[in-house]
Design a protein around this motif. Structure first.
Motif, short mmCIF file in Angstrom:
data_model
loop_
_atom_site.label_atom_id
_atom_site.label_comp_id
_atom_site.label_asym_id
_atom_site.label_seq_id
_atom_site.Cartn_x
_atom_site.Cartn_y
_atom_site.Cartn_z
N TRP A 174 1.63 5.86 0.69
CA TRP A 174 2.37 4.95 1.58
C TRP A 174 1.69 3.57 1.71
O TRP A 174 2.34 2.53 1.67
CB TRP A 174 2.47 5.61 2.97
CG TRP A 174 3.06 4.76 4.02
CD1 TRP A 174 4.38 4.41 4.16
CD2 TRP A 174 2.36 4.12 5.11
NE1 TRP A 174 4.56 3.61 5.25
CE2 TRP A 174 3.32 3.41 5.86
CE3 TRP A 174 1.04 4.09 5.52
CZ2 TRP A 174 2.99 2.68 6.99
CZ3 TRP A 174 0.71 3.36 6.65
CH2 TRP A 174 1.68 2.67 7.36
N VAL A 175 0.35 3.56 1.82
CA VAL A 175 -0.38 2.31 2.08
C VAL A 175 -0.11 1.21 1.04
O VAL A 175 0.15 0.06 1.43
CB VAL A 175 -1.90 2.60 2.23
CG1 VAL A 175 -2.74 1.34 2.10
CG2 VAL A 175 -2.17 3.24 3.58
N PRO A 176 -0.11 1.50 -0.27
CA PRO A 176 0.09 0.41 -1.25
C PRO A 176 1.45 -0.28 -1.14
O PRO A 176 1.63 -1.35 -1.72
CB PRO A 176 -0.05 1.12 -2.60
CG PRO A 176 -0.79 2.35 -2.32
CD PRO A 176 -0.40 2.77 -0.95
N LYS A 177 2.38 0.33 -0.39
CA LYS A 177 3.70 -0.31 -0.23
C LYS A 177 3.61 -1.52 0.71
O LYS A 177 4.49 -2.37 0.74
CB LYS A 177 4.72 0.70 0.32
CG LYS A 177 5.06 1.79 -0.67
CD LYS A 177 5.99 2.79 -0.05
CE LYS A 177 6.16 4.00 -0.97
NZ LYS A 177 6.74 5.15 -0.31
N ILE A 178 2.54 -1.56 1.52
CA ILE A 178 2.34 -2.69 2.44
C ILE A 178 1.48 -3.73 1.72
O ILE A 178 0.49 -3.36 1.08
CB ILE A 178 1.61 -2.22 3.73
CG1 ILE A 178 2.34 -1.04 4.34
CG2 ILE A 178 1.45 -3.34 4.73
CD1 ILE A 178 1.52 -0.30 5.37
N PRO A 179 1.84 -5.02 1.80
CA PRO A 179 1.04 -6.03 1.09
C PRO A 179 -0.43 -5.96 1.50
O PRO A 179 -0.74 -5.99 2.70
CB PRO A 179 1.66 -7.36 1.54
CG PRO A 179 3.02 -7.01 2.02
CD PRO A 179 2.96 -5.61 2.53
#
Ligand SMILES: [Zn+2]
Length: 221
Positions: free
Chosen positions: A14-19
């Motif tokens: 999930w984290v890499p989807k946030i810039p």
């Protein structure tokens, strides 16, 4: 990210989807020059608004205005009490950074890069042209990190040999002092004063302690 993968795989995906520039120091820009986390700031502000939160909107806004007004006055009082260019918090932080920096050594690459090495394998490259350090603290917070401070110690510069020193223009000739050899071997122990002699056995001696203060030591010869 590998550690995160072990802890929680869903989070890892999930984290890499946030810039990353919004959550990772390696991607932060140096524009804000602050080490404050937005989340902490919001939580502090929210906690101050507890009593005003259930009020009608105008009353709430007035509550916030008053709080901000008082907050600014408090900050001005702190500035008044402070001496020097830095805030009390930053002064304290710099003192701690200076202590850490004393354990570091540095090597110059001949241009504008320095390799700064310290304990526990901590090694960073500091670039004095771009004013950046590999740890990124200097760039992000605007406060020099321990690697940068390690380069700002006082230095004694080398000088040329006496043969090429300039000749003094002062019209005074300094001659060697007159010296008369005394008879016998020079005394090493200090002569006691009259008061000390009258005092008898408990002779007192002044001594300079570690703090540079002169103190009297009882019964010491
Ligand atoms: Zn650094």
């Amino acid at each position: 990210m590998n550690n995160l993968k072990i802890l929680n795989k869903r989070c890892y995906l999930w984290v890499p989807k946030i810039p990353p520039e919004t959550w990772s120091r390696s991607h932060f820009t140096g524009r804000a020059m602050s080490d404050v986390l937005t989340n902490n700031m919001c939580e502090c502000f929210n906690s101050k608004l507890v009593d005003g939160r259930d009020k009608p909107i105008i009353t709430l806004l007035e509550y916030i205005r008053e709080y901000v007004m008082m907050k600014i006055v408090n900050v001005l009082k702190v500035i008044d009490r402070s001496s020097g260019l830095l805030t009390p918090y930053t002064t304290q932080m710099m003192e701690s950074v200076k202590k850490q920096a004393s354990k570091y050594t540095l090597h110059w690459n001949g241009e504008d890069h320095y390799q700064v090495t310290g304990p526990n394998g901590d090694q960073c490259v500091v670039n004095m042209t771009t004013n950046t350090c590999a740890c990124r603290r200097w760039e992000i917070t605007g406060i020099p990190c321990r690697h940068v401070v390690a380069m700002y110690s006082y230095k004694v510069y080398p000088i040329n040999g006496m043969s090429i020193w300039p000749t003094s223009q002062v019209p005074i000739q300094i001659t060697a002092p007159k010296f008369k050899k005394q008879i016998g071997r020079p005394k090493k122990s200090r002569k006691n004063s009259t008061a000390e002699r009258e005092d008898g056995g408990s002779r007192k001696k002044s001594k300079v302690d570690a703090k540079g203060k002169r103190k009297v030591v009882e019964g010491e010869v």
